[in-house]
Scaffold this motif. Structure first.
Motif, short mmCIF file in Angstrom:
data_model
loop_
_atom_site.label_atom_id
_atom_site.label_comp_id
_atom_site.label_asym_id
_atom_site.label_seq_id
_atom_site.Cartn_x
_atom_site.Cartn_y
_atom_site.Cartn_z
N PRO A 107 0.83 -1.21 0.00
CA PRO A 107 0.00 0.00 0.00
C PRO A 107 0.86 1.26 0.00
CG PRO A 107 -0.02 -1.06 2.16
CD PRO A 107 0.68 -2.00 1.23
N SER A 108 0.32 2.30 -0.62
CA SER A 108 0.97 3.62 -0.67
C SER A 108 2.25 3.62 -1.50
CB SER A 108 1.29 4.13 0.75
OG SER A 108 0.12 4.17 1.54
N ARG A 109 2.43 2.61 -2.38
CA ARG A 109 3.55 2.61 -3.32
C ARG A 109 3.03 2.80 -4.75
NH1 ARG A 109 4.61 -0.55 1.48
NH2 ARG A 109 6.86 -0.80 1.76
N ARG A 110 3.93 3.19 -5.64
CA ARG A 110 3.56 3.32 -7.05
C ARG A 110 3.59 1.94 -7.68
NH1 ARG A 110 6.84 7.62 -10.30
NH2 ARG A 110 5.15 7.13 -11.75
N VAL A 111 2.45 1.46 -8.14
CA VAL A 111 2.35 0.12 -8.71
C VAL A 111 1.76 0.19 -10.12
CG1 VAL A 111 2.13 -0.97 -6.44
CG2 VAL A 111 0.07 -0.29 -7.69
N PHE A 112 2.20 -0.75 -10.97
CA PHE A 112 1.75 -0.82 -12.36
C PHE A 112 1.61 -2.27 -12.75
CE2 PHE A 112 4.13 3.09 -11.85
CZ PHE A 112 3.38 4.04 -12.54
N ASP A 113 0.85 -2.53 -13.82
CA ASP A 113 0.83 -3.86 -14.40
C ASP A 113 1.65 -3.84 -15.69
OD1 ASP A 113 -0.80 -2.88 -16.47
OD2 ASP A 113 -2.63 -3.41 -15.39
N TYR A 114 1.76 -5.00 -16.34
CA TYR A 114 2.66 -5.10 -17.50
C TYR A 114 2.12 -4.38 -18.74
CZ TYR A 114 5.20 -8.43 -14.64
OH TYR A 114 5.92 -9.00 -13.62
N ASP A 115 0.88 -3.95 -18.71
CA ASP A 115 0.34 -3.16 -19.82
C ASP A 115 0.75 -1.70 -19.72
OD1 ASP A 115 -0.95 -5.35 -20.94
OD2 ASP A 115 -2.74 -5.06 -19.70
N ASP A 116 1.30 -1.29 -18.58
CA ASP A 116 1.65 0.11 -18.35
C ASP A 116 3.16 0.33 -18.29
OD1 ASP A 116 -1.03 0.83 -18.16
OD2 ASP A 116 -1.10 0.39 -16.01
N LEU A 117 3.94 -0.51 -18.98
CA LEU A 117 5.39 -0.42 -18.87
C LEU A 117 5.94 0.92 -19.38
CD1 LEU A 117 6.59 -4.02 -19.84
CD2 LEU A 117 6.46 -2.99 -17.56
N ASP A 118 5.32 1.47 -20.42
CA ASP A 118 5.80 2.75 -20.95
C ASP A 118 5.77 3.83 -19.87
OD1 ASP A 118 6.38 2.01 -23.61
OD2 ASP A 118 4.23 2.00 -24.09
N VAL A 119 4.68 3.86 -19.11
CA VAL A 119 4.55 4.84 -18.03
C VAL A 119 5.45 4.45 -16.85
CG1 VAL A 119 2.96 5.93 -16.40
CG2 VAL A 119 2.19 5.37 -18.73
#
Length: 393
Positions: free
Chosen positions: A44-56
């Motif tokens: 929680p409270s961390r910057r998280v992404f999935d593999y579809d958002d690698l560019d960002v």
């Protein structure tokens, strides 16, 4: 400005333990996984992404710590291993190039190259991709069983025990299986981020601080040495007399060698050469300088038996890197560089049962280093048996 690290596979066992440690070191972390919601729940409270958002996710990132893997404890098809361990990495490499990321730190296992499983095949293929990169620096860190304050895989039942008790059980298990504490991995990542060239690192606990391993080894060393004296005292006397009666000089040859922490000690051997022969490495010995009985003693390794007294004095162990001469400066330098002098030298060792002598100092130091990183009680026993039977490990 803090170094920004993207971590694909952050929700795995290693990721859950390494993230807090890297945060305490001041790194800015970008966490990436297949399930963004699950990742957010874990961190929680961390910057998280999935593999579809690698560019960002990769925007402004300095390095990638690649932990994403379909492990060998999962039942899966070759295609599923390929998709998780190779295809995903291909996409990450493509996006990393676009984002102009300088560094990829990739985790592998210490035994996968010799494994024939679908898992190992996919991981080896992934490494080939990384080795072909010429625009991104790659550090491959090979890991054994990783542990910290939590345990996974076959060690997961230890999570039901109080940590102080579990830690002692791990020390016993680590005497039989190669392990690594998570804090050592965090420190290694620190070093890898500062390294400006591609590299491969075997990372293990090296039995450092493992009291159980040390006690068993010492018990066996002393037991073996006393056993030789009790059972073969007559052989020691006969060999000593045979040497004295067939050539001039002492029966036992004393030679200065470099031991643990660089300490110089006196090594004992039955004399196999004529008195006054030049002191050189075994690979440099002039065959004419070896006595007739000396050839037999060298072939059967009986000339090494007096080193049981070095073991009893605490200067040597039964298994370990063979101690070198002070004049072998190239080998001494290579061994200091690789930490070989951190352990006791041995009567026989990992390099010797692979027929690697001191003629190539750098190769010998590398093999000695590999032994130190992989040593366990089963490996030590295997080396001992291989020495007796003449097998190659």
């Amino acid at each position: 400005m803090a170094i920004k690290i993207a971590i694909p596979g952050a929700s795995g066992f290693v990721g859950r333990q390494i993230v807090p440690l890297l945060e305490t070191k001041g790194y800015e972390l970008i966490l990436i996984g297949r399930d963004k919601a699950k990742l957010a729940a874990v961190f929680p409270s961390r910057r998280v992404f999935d593999y579809d958002d690698l560019d960002v996710a990769f925007s402004g990132v300095d390095a990638i710590l690649h932990l994403a893997v379909l492990n060998n404890n999962v039942i899966a098809t070759a295609e599923e291993f390929e998709a998780a361990n190779v295809d995903l990495l291909k996409n990450i490499i493509l996006k990393a190039k676009t984002a102009k990321i300088d560094k990829i730190i990739y985790t592998a296992t210490i035994h996968q190259q010799a494994d024939k499983s679908n898992y190992a095949h996919s991981k080896n293929e992934a490494e080939r991709l990384l080795n072909d990169l010429n625009v991104i620096q790659v550090t491959i860190i090979r890991l054994p069983i990783v542990h910290g304050e939590r345990f996974a895989g076959k060690l997961s039942p230890l999570n039901m025990l109080p940590y102080p008790l579990a830690r002692y059980i791990v020390a016993i298990l680590a005497s039989f299986k190669v392990t690594l504490h998570i804090t050592k991995l965090a420190n290694c990542i620190d070093t890898a981020l500062d390294t400006k060239a591609s590299s491969q690192i075997f990372l293990t606990d090296q039995q450092n601080g493992n009291l159980f391993y040390a006690i068993i080894r010492r018990f066996f060393d002393i037991g073996f040495s006393i056993g030789v004296i009790v059972v073969f005292w007559w052989l020691l006397i006969i060999v000593w007399l045979a040497i004295k009666l067939t050539s001039e000089g002492p029966g036992v040859f004393v030679q200065k060698r470099v031991g643990r922490y660089g300490k110089i000690f006196s090594l004992y051997k039955f004399r196999t050469m004529v008195e006054g022969s030049e002191q050189v490495g075994s690979h440099e010995i002039n065959g004419e300088a070896v006595t007739k009985i000396g050839r037999f003693l060298r072939k059967t390794k009986i000339d090494e038996l007096p080193q049981i007294f070095n073991i009893l004095q605490g200067d040597m162990s039964l298994i370990g890197p063979r101690p070198c001469l002070m004049i072998q400066q190239e080998l001494v330098k290579a061994r200091w560089k690789r930490g070989i002098f951190d352990v006791l030298p041995g009567i026989t060792g990992y390099a010797q049962v692979q027929n690697i002598d001191m003629s190539d100092p750098e190769l010998l130091a590398k093999v000695d280093e590999k032994y130190i990183k992989l040593r366990t009680l089963p490996l030590d026993f295997k080396i001992m048996v291989s020495t007796i039977l003449g097998w190659k490990v």
